[in-house]
Write a protein that holds these residues in place. Structure first.
Motif, PDB file in Angstrom:
ATOM      1  N   LEU A   1      12.300   1.115  -1.730  1.00 24.53           N
ATOM      2  CA  LEU A   1      12.777  -0.051  -2.468  1.00 24.53           C
ATOM      3  C   LEU A   1      13.176  -1.157  -1.495  1.00 24.53           C
ATOM      4  O   LEU A   1      12.839  -2.335  -1.699  1.00 24.53           O
ATOM      5  CB  LEU A   1      13.959   0.346  -3.355  1.00 24.53           C
ATOM      6  CG  LEU A   1      14.482  -0.717  -4.308  1.00 24.53           C
ATOM      7  CD1 LEU A   1      13.400  -1.178  -5.273  1.00 24.53           C
ATOM      8  CD2 LEU A   1      15.677  -0.189  -5.103  1.00 24.53           C
ATOM      9  N   ALA A   2      13.866  -0.780  -0.418  1.00 20.24           N
ATOM     10  CA  ALA A   2      14.269  -1.769   0.580  1.00 20.24           C
ATOM     11  C   ALA A   2      13.038  -2.415   1.222  1.00 20.24           C
ATOM     12  O   ALA A   2      12.978  -3.643   1.383  1.00 20.24           O
ATOM     13  CB  ALA A   2      15.148  -1.096   1.638  1.00 20.24           C
ATOM     14  N   LEU A   3      12.052  -1.593   1.563  1.00 22.55           N
ATOM     15  CA  LEU A   3      10.839  -2.120   2.195  1.00 22.55           C
ATOM     16  C   LEU A   3      10.059  -3.018   1.224  1.00 22.55           C
ATOM     17  O   LEU A   3       9.549  -4.065   1.612  1.00 22.55           O
ATOM     18  CB  LEU A   3       9.952  -0.966   2.675  1.00 22.55           C
ATOM     19  CG  LEU A   3      10.524  -0.141   3.829  1.00 22.55           C
ATOM     20  CD1 LEU A   3       9.638   1.063   4.140  1.00 22.55           C
ATOM     21  CD2 LEU A   3      10.694  -1.007   5.081  1.00 22.55           C
TER      22      LEU A   3
ATOM     23  N   GLY B   1       0.819  -1.211   0.000  1.00 24.01           N
ATOM     24  CA  GLY B   1       0.000   0.000   0.000  1.00 24.01           C
ATOM     25  C   GLY B   1       0.853   1.261   0.000  1.00 24.01           C
ATOM     26  O   GLY B   1       0.607   2.197  -0.763  1.00 24.01           O
ATOM     27  N   VAL B   2       1.867   1.268   0.871  1.00 26.31           N
ATOM     28  CA  VAL B   2       2.758   2.434   0.949  1.00 26.31           C
ATOM     29  C   VAL B   2       3.448   2.648  -0.400  1.00 26.31           C
ATOM     30  O   VAL B   2       3.502   3.761  -0.936  1.00 26.31           O
ATOM     31  CB  VAL B   2       3.814   2.227   2.057  1.00 26.31           C
ATOM     32  CG1 VAL B   2       4.837   3.353   2.030  1.00 26.31           C
ATOM     33  CG2 VAL B   2       3.147   2.152   3.417  1.00 26.31           C
ATOM     34  N   THR B   3       3.953   1.547  -0.954  1.00 23.80           N
ATOM     35  CA  THR B   3       4.653   1.627  -2.233  1.00 23.80           C
ATOM     36  C   THR B   3       3.738   2.165  -3.330  1.00 23.80           C
ATOM     37  O   THR B   3       4.123   3.022  -4.122  1.00 23.80           O
ATOM     38  CB  THR B   3       5.156   0.232  -2.624  1.00 23.80           C
ATOM     39  OG1 THR B   3       6.120  -0.180  -1.667  1.00 23.80           O
ATOM     40  CG2 THR B   3       5.780   0.238  -3.998  1.00 23.80           C
TER      41      THR B   3
ATOM     42  N   MET C   1      13.347   7.804  -8.676  1.00 22.98           N
ATOM     43  CA  MET C   1      13.636   7.164  -7.389  1.00 22.98           C
ATOM     44  C   MET C   1      12.350   6.681  -6.704  1.00 22.98           C
ATOM     45  O   MET C   1      12.281   5.563  -6.212  1.00 22.98           O
ATOM     46  CB  MET C   1      14.365   8.162  -6.480  1.00 22.98           C
ATOM     47  CG  MET C   1      15.776   8.461  -6.918  1.00 22.98           C
ATOM     48  SD  MET C   1      16.904   7.138  -6.470  1.00 22.98           S
ATOM     49  CE  MET C   1      17.919   7.053  -7.912  1.00 22.98           C
ATOM     50  N   LEU C   2      11.324   7.555  -6.695  1.00 20.65           N
ATOM     51  CA  LEU C   2      10.079   7.185  -6.014  1.00 20.65           C
ATOM     52  C   LEU C   2       9.324   6.098  -6.788  1.00 20.65           C
ATOM     53  O   LEU C   2       8.488   5.397  -6.227  1.00 20.65           O
ATOM     54  CB  LEU C   2       9.183   8.409  -5.823  1.00 20.65           C
ATOM     55  CG  LEU C   2       9.749   9.514  -4.931  1.00 20.65           C
ATOM     56  CD1 LEU C   2       8.807  10.708  -4.877  1.00 20.65           C
ATOM     57  CD2 LEU C   2      10.019   8.997  -3.519  1.00 20.65           C
ATOM     58  N   GLY C   3       9.634   5.960  -8.086  1.00 21.05           N
ATOM     59  CA  GLY C   3       8.928   4.975  -8.894  1.00 21.05           C
ATOM     60  C   GLY C   3       9.547   3.580  -8.855  1.00 21.05           C
ATOM     61  O   GLY C   3       8.905   2.602  -9.256  1.00 21.05           O
TER      62      GLY C   3
END
Ligand code: NA
Ligand code: NA
Lengths: 326, 166, 442
Positions: free
Chosen positions: B145-147, B9-11, B59-61
């Protein structure tokens, strides 16, 4: 034996193959095997535009760099790199080695960036513009769509040019197709392979925006502290020798490249003295505004201005270089 | 699993935010052309905005592209393997990647903090903006990305334990 | 031992990729692992600097902008109308839509400096149409990849502009040198599509009956409503560059706005079309840019750990004759081009190769042209081919890797023909630069 990696911003050309390599060769041979420095082109030891970071972090123990790349960190770097109405190559050498410049340089780099730095190459006077509009006076300069960056972008804007910012790789096409009227890059030798002279009719000189400049070598502080006094001295002396080498080689190469431009199809245009004074005036205002709020800027500026004052009498007793035949 | 839903969801949310960034990116560059030719006055900011927004949307994508399986892989060998075998392989890879991504996230946090403290500026144009907001977007991008890699790891563990795709 | 360690990076990477790890992750992981062996903790800084280089490279803004334009044109149905109009006029030409795609690729190549952006936009526009017309999926894949690869050779190729100063060769002369080989390539691509469609019509079926039924008035109407507006859009992109109104990056933004306006005109623009387009754009862009970034990381570590130095000394001390050394350099470029962004290959190999090339006395323009043709070939060549990775990101699952691998082969053969021609007849690369060096100012 010190097996060191040297970072540079350069991906090719004389600053890599001649100047940086020249310093490396001096150190490697003069130290009699005490040093083994390996030279890496731009972008292979960290970012090409942040070589100081590479040295601080220790990815590279040493660098061959242009302090102007740290302009975003502190405008003082512009004075040490060479800026508009600044020192000529010869003046830079005199100021550095006799006028207290080297000491200021090292102290500044150590205090502000935690690296040990000293001059390693000297830069020739640049070409003012490759342009599709002739520029002689301030009037001509006003509204000129000019691609430039750093301190000169600020000063040129104040002088009325429309400064355009774009990636270095886009300049050639932009100049060719008229997105911009003019661009500056480097000295005659450096500009030759850019091909700007093929897409812009006028070559305008002298390079009052960058009358000379200095490239530095930076050493990681921890690596430096591990060296003996003798080794530290060797690096400094190799830097000085490389400054002299580069002055000789670059001056000669610029001479050839400029002759070639003169013989070619471009039209050469000389700046009017009134324009040169206007740049000086605006630069002084820019310098004064920074000196008010930045102590290091003020300190370096004071030293350079005192030196410029001192050298005023030079033309009174020295013959001008290149004018001995006329 | 609720953690997977939460992370996805966050992603997804940040992916949507990144998608919206295409609009200011387009606007900045078109306005630059307009301003240069119609108003005869190039902007000081369009160039700086263009790489900053491009970097932020990239980066956010990244994490959302991972969630949507957009990152390309070569499936010539894995097509012949069982679902569980592929899940095992991926689990091993992600276990190696997750620490690396958190490490880079940590380094970016440090980098951003330094830029904030030192008032680092771009030095590219007469506008000369501060850099820490840009670096912050990179930091968030790598954190996401890590999450998201953790979420993907959990999905693979589910395949291994239940034999079914999540 | 240490000297040769970094040469193991390539096999390690290939192993990871074939075990199914995402390509960008595979490059990051192998870069981190091998970098750690040499740099220990500071390898994180090395990788971070590559994040910075990619995420703040203004030229790469063309990637999302071009893809946004392509996504808008596709989602709003404009691309379909355009190709329908092209199809009406070229239905007698075997493989007409394929030929149209390559021509469109040539035009977009001239509008974009970034290779991946050209391919993504061509793919978004042409894949749905070619699928609809039941083009063979292999031919389809080959056409898209090959059209995308033209961006290297046709100005304003960023690769060429970066190569010039690094190699110490004039950019203008390089563009002139590439012109003949580039046109030859595009011409042969088109010829191949026509030939293939003629010899084996099932590859590119042309439905004569349906098309023949369309009366001329209807054809003209469709042309005016579909072909001309799209042509106007292409003009927005290419024209703004040629007229000197915009840089290629800015032109791609103008093209994106043009696509939105066009879809408004066709009344096919809605919030959902816009939203789907931006979502698609950001996903594809993030994927392409992440491959670029990870490639930079891999290349940077390979160089920094001494891989390139080892290669250079191997070459210098090999005692091979000059043509064998030249072949080795081109082979290395070919292998590097498997994974890395072309600009990275230039920045890494040219500083090492150029001194050798000069020492051996080869013509510099000729070498650079051959080098660029090699890079373009490498971009197309499986198993590791950026063109195919990008195609995968924009194509439906029904087109498999196998289709793509098979599809690019004829185009690779054409590339090899052009390369052989350049190597055997250096005049192909050197004649035009010599003719055109005398610039005259009006
Ligand atoms: Na191009
Ligand atoms: Na390849």
């Amino acid at each position: 034996e010190n097996n060191w990696r040297m970072a540079t911003p350069w991906s090719g050309g004389p600053w890599l193959e001649r100047d940086a390599q020249g310093f490396v060769d001096h150190v490697n041979t003069l130290s009699n095997g005490g040093f083994n420095i390996k030279l890496f082109p731009g972008g292979t030891l960290g970012s090409a535009l942040k070589v100081t970071d590479s040295v601080q972090s220790g990815v590279a123990q040493i660098s061959h760099n242009y302090i102007n790349y740290d302009y975003g960190m502190d405008p003082t770097t512009a004075l040490l790199a060479g800026h508009s109405s600044g020192l000529t190559p010869e003046e830079f050498m005199l100021w550095m080695y006799q006028g207290g410049g080297v000491e200021l340089y090292e102290q500044y780099r150590l205090e502000q960036f935690n690296v040990v730095a000293f001059p390693c190459s000297i830069l020739g006077t640049e070409i003012f513009l490759h342009s599709n509009k002739a520029v002689r006076t301030l009037e001509d300069f006003k509204g000129l769509r000019l691609r430039t960056s750093g301190a000169w972008a600020e000063i040129a804007s104040r002088l009325g040019a429309s400064t355009v910012v774009m990636a270095g790789s886009e300049i050639y096409s932009a100049l060719e197709r008229g997105v911009i009227d003019a661009a500056e890059w480097g000295s005659p030798e450096m500009n030759k392979p850019t091909g700007f002279q093929e897409v812009a009719k006028y070559v305008i000189f002298p390079g009052i925006h960058q009358s000379g400049g200095v490239l530095e070598c930076e050493v990681n502080k921890r690596a430096w502290d591990k060296l003996s006094d003798q080794e530290q001295n060797l690096l400094r002396q190799a830097g000085k020798l490389s400054v002299f080498d580069s002055w000789l080689a670059a001056s000669y190469a610029d001479l050839d490249a400029f002759e070639e431009l003169k013989a070619g199809n471009n039209e050469l245009v000389e700046l009017d003295p009134s324009f040169i004074s206007a740049v000086l005036k605006e630069t002084k205002a820019w310098e004064d505004s920074h000196a008010k709020e930045n102590t290091w800027f003020a300190k370096v500026l004071a030293s350079q201005r005192a030196f410029k004052e001192k050298i005023q009498s030079w033309p009174e007793y020295r013959l001008q270089i290149g004018k001995t035949e006329s | 699993m609720r953690l997977i839903h939460f992370l996805d969801g966050v992603t997804r949310l940040f992916g949507a935010l990144a998608a919206l960034l295409i609009l200011p990116l387009t606007f900045a560059l078109v306005y630059e052309v307009f301003s240069r030719y119609v108003l005869n006055q190039p902007t000081l900011w369009a160039y700086e905005i263009s790489y900053m927004v491009m970097g932020a949307l990239f980066m956010l994508g990244m994490a959302n592209a991972l969630r949507l399986k957009q990152h390309v892989s070569v499936d010539i060998v894995t097509l012949h393997l069982s679902i569980a075998a592929v899940a095992y392989l991926r689990t091993v890879f992600y276990l190696a990647l997750i620490p690396l991504m958190f490490w880079l996230t940590w380094e970016l946090a440090h980098y951003t903090y330094e830029a904030f403290v030192r008032h680092e500026r771009s030095g590219r144009s007469a506008w000369n903006p501060v850099m820490w907001p840009v670096y912050t977007s990179w930091f968030i991008g790598f954190l996401l990305l890590a999450l998201q890699l953790i979420s993907e790891l959990l999905k693979n563990l589910l395949i291994i334990t239940t034999g079914k795709e999540h | 031992m240490g000297e040769y360690l970094s040469l193991l990076m390539f096999p390690a990477l290939i192993a990871l990729i074939f075990l199914g790890l995402q390509i960008s992750f595979a490059m990051m992981l192998s870069a981190a692992a091998f970098g750690y062996l040499v740099f220990e903790n500071v390898v994180a800084y090395q990788l971070l600097s590559k994040i910075e280089e990619t995420a703040s490279n203004s030229v790469l803004a063309a990637v999302p902008l071009f893809i946004f334009m392509g996504a808008m044109l596709e989602k709003s149905g404009i691309a379909e109308r355009l190709f329908h109009a092209i199809h009406l006029w070229t239905r007698r030409l075997p493989g007409g839509i394929g030929v149209g795609t390559i021509l469109l690729g040539t035009i977009f190549a001239a509008a974009s400096g970034v290779v991946g952006a050209t391919e993504a936009v061509i793919g978004l526009l042409a894949i749905p149409i070619m699928l609809k017309h039941q083009y063979d999926k292999r031919l389809l894949s080959g056409v898209i990849c090959a059209s995308g690869s033209l961006g290297t050779a046709i100005p304003p190729s960023i690769t060429v502009i970066v190569l010039g100063p690094v190699a110490g060769v004039s950019v203008g002369q390089l563009f002139n040198g590439l012109l003949l080989p580039g046109l030859l390539m595009a011409g042969l691509f088109i010829l191949y599509v026509i030939l293939a469609a003629t010899l084996k019509p099932s590859l590119a079926p042309s439905d004569h009956e349906e098309a023949a039924a369309v009366p001329l008035s209807e054809k003209l109407k469709l042309t005016v409503t579909a072909l001309l507006p799209a042509a106007a859009l292409i003009f927005t992109v290419l024209g703004t560059i040629l007229l000197g109104l915009a840089t290629p990056t800015e032109a791609s933004a103008c093209g994106a706005v043009g696509a939105v306006l066009l879809s408004v005109l066709y009344r096919s623009c809605s919030l959902s079309v816009l939203w789907e387009s931006v979502l698609r754009t950001v996903n594809i862009s993030a994927m392409i840019l992440m491959i670029v970034m990870a490639g930079n990381m891999f290349a940077g570590i390979f160089f920094a750990t001494g891989g390139m130095g080892t290669v250079q000394s191997l070459l210098m001390d090999s005692g091979l004759n000059r043509y064998a050394v030249l072949a080795m350099i081109l082979l290395i470029a070919f292998i590097a081009g498997f994974l890395l962004d072309m600009m990275s290959v230039v920045l890494i190999i040219i500083p090492v190769a150029m001194p050798i090339v000069r020492l051996l006395g080869f013509d510099e323009i000729w070498f650079c042209v051959a080098f660029l043709v090699i890079l373009q070939t490498s971009y197309l060549t499986p198993p590791l081919a950026p063109s195919i990775f990008y195609l995968r990101a924009i194509s439906p699952p029904s087109i498999t890797l196998k289709h793509m691998y098979a599809g690019v082969i004829p185009f690779i053969l054409i590339q090899i023909m052009v390369l052989t021609a350049v190597l055997a007849i250096p005049e192909l690369a050197t004649w035009l630069p010599e003719k055109l060096t005398q610039t005259t100012w009006s």
